[in-house]
Scaffold this motif. Structure first.
Motif, PDB file in Angstrom:
ATOM      1  N   LEU A   1     -35.424  28.671 -11.448  1.00  0.00           N
ATOM      2  CA  LEU A   1     -34.775  29.487 -10.658  1.00  0.00           C
ATOM      3  C   LEU A   1     -35.670  30.922 -10.955  1.00  0.00           C
ATOM      4  O   LEU A   1     -36.160  30.918 -11.934  1.00  0.00           O
ATOM      5  CB  LEU A   1     -33.374  29.740 -11.117  1.00  0.00           C
ATOM      6  N   PRO A   2     -35.750  31.658  -9.999  1.00  0.00           N
ATOM      7  CA  PRO A   2     -36.553  32.995 -10.042  1.00  0.00           C
ATOM      8  C   PRO A   2     -35.720  33.907 -10.920  1.00  0.00           C
ATOM      9  O   PRO A   2     -34.367  33.981 -10.731  1.00  0.00           O
ATOM     10  CB  PRO A   2     -36.411  33.358  -8.703  1.00  0.00           C
ATOM     11  N   MET A   3     -36.197  34.393 -12.167  1.00  0.00           N
ATOM     12  CA  MET A   3     -35.464  35.273 -12.818  1.00  0.00           C
ATOM     13  C   MET A   3     -35.771  37.068 -12.492  1.00  0.00           C
ATOM     14  O   MET A   3     -36.544  37.592 -13.285  1.00  0.00           O
ATOM     15  CB  MET A   3     -36.030  35.101 -14.176  1.00  0.00           C
ATOM     16  N   GLU A   4     -34.945  37.366 -11.476  1.00  0.00           N
ATOM     17  CA  GLU A   4     -35.202  38.798 -11.220  1.00  0.00           C
ATOM     18  C   GLU A   4     -34.355  39.352 -12.500  1.00  0.00           C
ATOM     19  O   GLU A   4     -34.717  40.485 -12.762  1.00  0.00           O
ATOM     20  CB  GLU A   4     -34.473  39.091  -9.939  1.00  0.00           C
ATOM     21  N   SER A   5     -33.338  38.900 -12.844  1.00  0.00           N
ATOM     22  CA  SER A   5     -32.589  39.269 -14.262  1.00  0.00           C
ATOM     23  C   SER A   5     -31.849  38.398 -14.892  1.00  0.00           C
ATOM     24  O   SER A   5     -31.082  37.550 -13.964  1.00  0.00           O
ATOM     25  CB  SER A   5     -31.844  40.386 -14.037  1.00  0.00           C
ATOM     26  N   TRP A   6     -31.726  38.394 -16.012  1.00  0.00           N
ATOM     27  CA  TRP A   6     -30.907  37.083 -16.582  1.00  0.00           C
ATOM     28  C   TRP A   6     -29.394  37.384 -16.151  1.00  0.00           C
ATOM     29  O   TRP A   6     -28.670  36.346 -15.930  1.00  0.00           O
ATOM     30  CB  TRP A   6     -30.970  37.207 -18.222  1.00  0.00           C
ATOM     31  N   GLU A   7     -29.262  38.804 -15.952  1.00  0.00           N
ATOM     32  CA  GLU A   7     -27.497  38.950 -15.697  1.00  0.00           C
ATOM     33  C   GLU A   7     -27.094  38.188 -14.418  1.00  0.00           C
ATOM     34  O   GLU A   7     -26.182  37.702 -14.302  1.00  0.00           O
ATOM     35  CB  GLU A   7     -27.443  40.564 -15.673  1.00  0.00           C
ATOM     36  N   ARG A   8     -28.323  38.397 -13.478  1.00  0.00           N
ATOM     37  CA  ARG A   8     -27.932  37.872 -12.205  1.00  0.00           C
ATOM     38  C   ARG A   8     -27.846  36.326 -12.043  1.00  0.00           C
ATOM     39  O   ARG A   8     -26.844  35.564 -11.646  1.00  0.00           O
ATOM     40  CB  ARG A   8     -29.061  38.185 -11.115  1.00  0.00           C
ATOM     41  N   VAL A   9     -28.722  35.609 -12.772  1.00  0.00           N
ATOM     42  CA  VAL A   9     -28.517  34.150 -12.998  1.00  0.00           C
ATOM     43  C   VAL A   9     -27.310  33.673 -13.615  1.00  0.00           C
ATOM     44  O   VAL A   9     -26.878  32.840 -13.334  1.00  0.00           O
ATOM     45  CB  VAL A   9     -30.035  33.763 -13.845  1.00  0.00           C
ATOM     46  N   ALA A  10     -27.014  34.405 -14.756  1.00  0.00           N
ATOM     47  CA  ALA A  10     -25.776  34.200 -15.293  1.00  0.00           C
ATOM     48  C   ALA A  10     -24.624  34.180 -14.782  1.00  0.00           C
ATOM     49  O   ALA A  10     -23.724  33.718 -14.955  1.00  0.00           O
ATOM     50  CB  ALA A  10     -25.530  35.129 -16.711  1.00  0.00           C
ATOM     51  N   GLN A  11     -24.742  35.119 -13.778  1.00  0.00           N
ATOM     52  CA  GLN A  11     -23.368  35.081 -12.634  1.00  0.00           C
ATOM     53  C   GLN A  11     -23.427  34.107 -11.651  1.00  0.00           C
ATOM     54  O   GLN A  11     -22.521  34.216 -10.688  1.00  0.00           O
ATOM     55  CB  GLN A  11     -23.234  36.269 -12.382  1.00  0.00           C
TER      56      GLN A  11
END
Length: 314
Positions: free
Chosen positions: A267-277
């Protein structure tokens, strides 16, 4: 009225609703329900807006909701499929010495063809009514034929995870708005070497996998860890057994699935917070992940290619 038994069809509890009318499945939160919610991964004291995907281990409906299911076509000829195993052998090392070697191999077998149905991915959410009463809810669902299968499974998932369910129509409830927060991941302490600090927790992930899958899963996790991730997180609730490895320099996250013969998602990691949600459906969506590495003997080479520093330079 709380229903505490398995249901074959949710429509028998919807006769008071108009066609296409929306409804929720839910329960009033009392101490017994709160204890079950904590066991699912909710944080106590409960805060409106918390969401959790129920763990697959709670029962068949929870498993279909979190992991999907296969339709087996027994009316068709069998096909050749492959399962991964760790093959270990002893090799001569000179002067009466031997050493143990191992590698992951694909073992062919015959099975009926099957079609995989993606998980329903219905999450449980804590909400507060205008009068201050706390509920746990799933939905909304529409009172129509297209929603019957997912709503019926969701009702049975709530029975497995919480002991029962009620049908709540929109006239019964007026919910207080609250920010949504999904509790799907535990971010492990990074330390100076995130992979080393994550090893005990990841070994726990391996030990909870089926015995025949552990060697292969351990080999895959070790291969990702050898790429020096910047952080590691392990899944909670319906993401139990999953692990995420973040690579800041490549702006990628690698999501490893516990089921052997499934796939690894990049997955593209723009931010961990976005991925976590992200929901499980969003992660599995081909438009969300940049690569899907199928669990075959070529998996290790494909991982090397995806996480190569040459890729960053390009």
């Amino acid at each position: 009225m709380q229903i505490n038994r398995k249901t074959r069809n949710i429509t028998k509890y919807l006769k008071h609703l108009q066609p296409t009318e929306l409804y929720m499945l839910g329960l009033v939160v009392h101490p017994g329900v709160e204890a079950r919610l904590k066991n699912l991964g909710f944080e106590v004291p409960l805060v409106p807006g918390q969401r959790v995907l129920a763990p697959a281990r709670k029962g068949p409906a929870s498993r279909r909701n979190a992991e999907g299911f296969d339709i087996v076509h027994r009316d068709r000829p069998k096909e050749i499929a492959y399962r991964q195993v760790v093959w270990t052998w002893t090799q001569f090392a000179g002067r009466n010495h031997t050493e143990e070697k191992s590698k992951v191999v694909d073992v062919p077998y015959q099975r009926y063809p099957r079609t995989h149905i993606l998980p329903y991915g219905i999450e449980l959410e804590v909400k507060m009514r205008a009068d201050g009463q706390i509920y746990v809810l799933a939905g909304p669902f529409s009172n129509d034929e297209f929603s019957v299968a997912v709503a019926t499974n969701s009702a049975n998932m709530m029975r497995e995870a919480l002991g029962g369910f009620e049908v709540l129509d929109k006239e019964l409830t007026s919910w207080v708005n609250a920010p949504m927060r999904r509790l799907h991941w535990q971010l492990l302490p990074p330390g100076r070497n995130p992979w080393e600090s994550a090893l005990p927790a990841l070994e726990g992930v391996v030990e909870h996998a089926p015995a025949g899958n552990r060697g292969v899963l351990r080999a895959r996790l070790s291969a990702v860890g050898a790429k020096k991730p910047d952080f590691v997180a392990i899944g909670l609730g319906g993401f139990e057994g999953y692990a995420v490895f973040g690579f800041a320099r490549l702006k990628l996250c690698v999501l490893e699935c516990p089921q052997v013969n499934n796939a690894t998602y990049v997955l593209p990691m723009e931010s961990w917070e976005r991925v976590a949600q992200m929901t499980k459906a969003e992660i599995l969506d081909a438009r969300a992940h940049t690569a899907r590495i199928v669990h075959t003997r070529r998996w290790f080479d494909a991982l090397d290619s995806v996480l190569s520093d040459d890729r960053k330079a390009a």
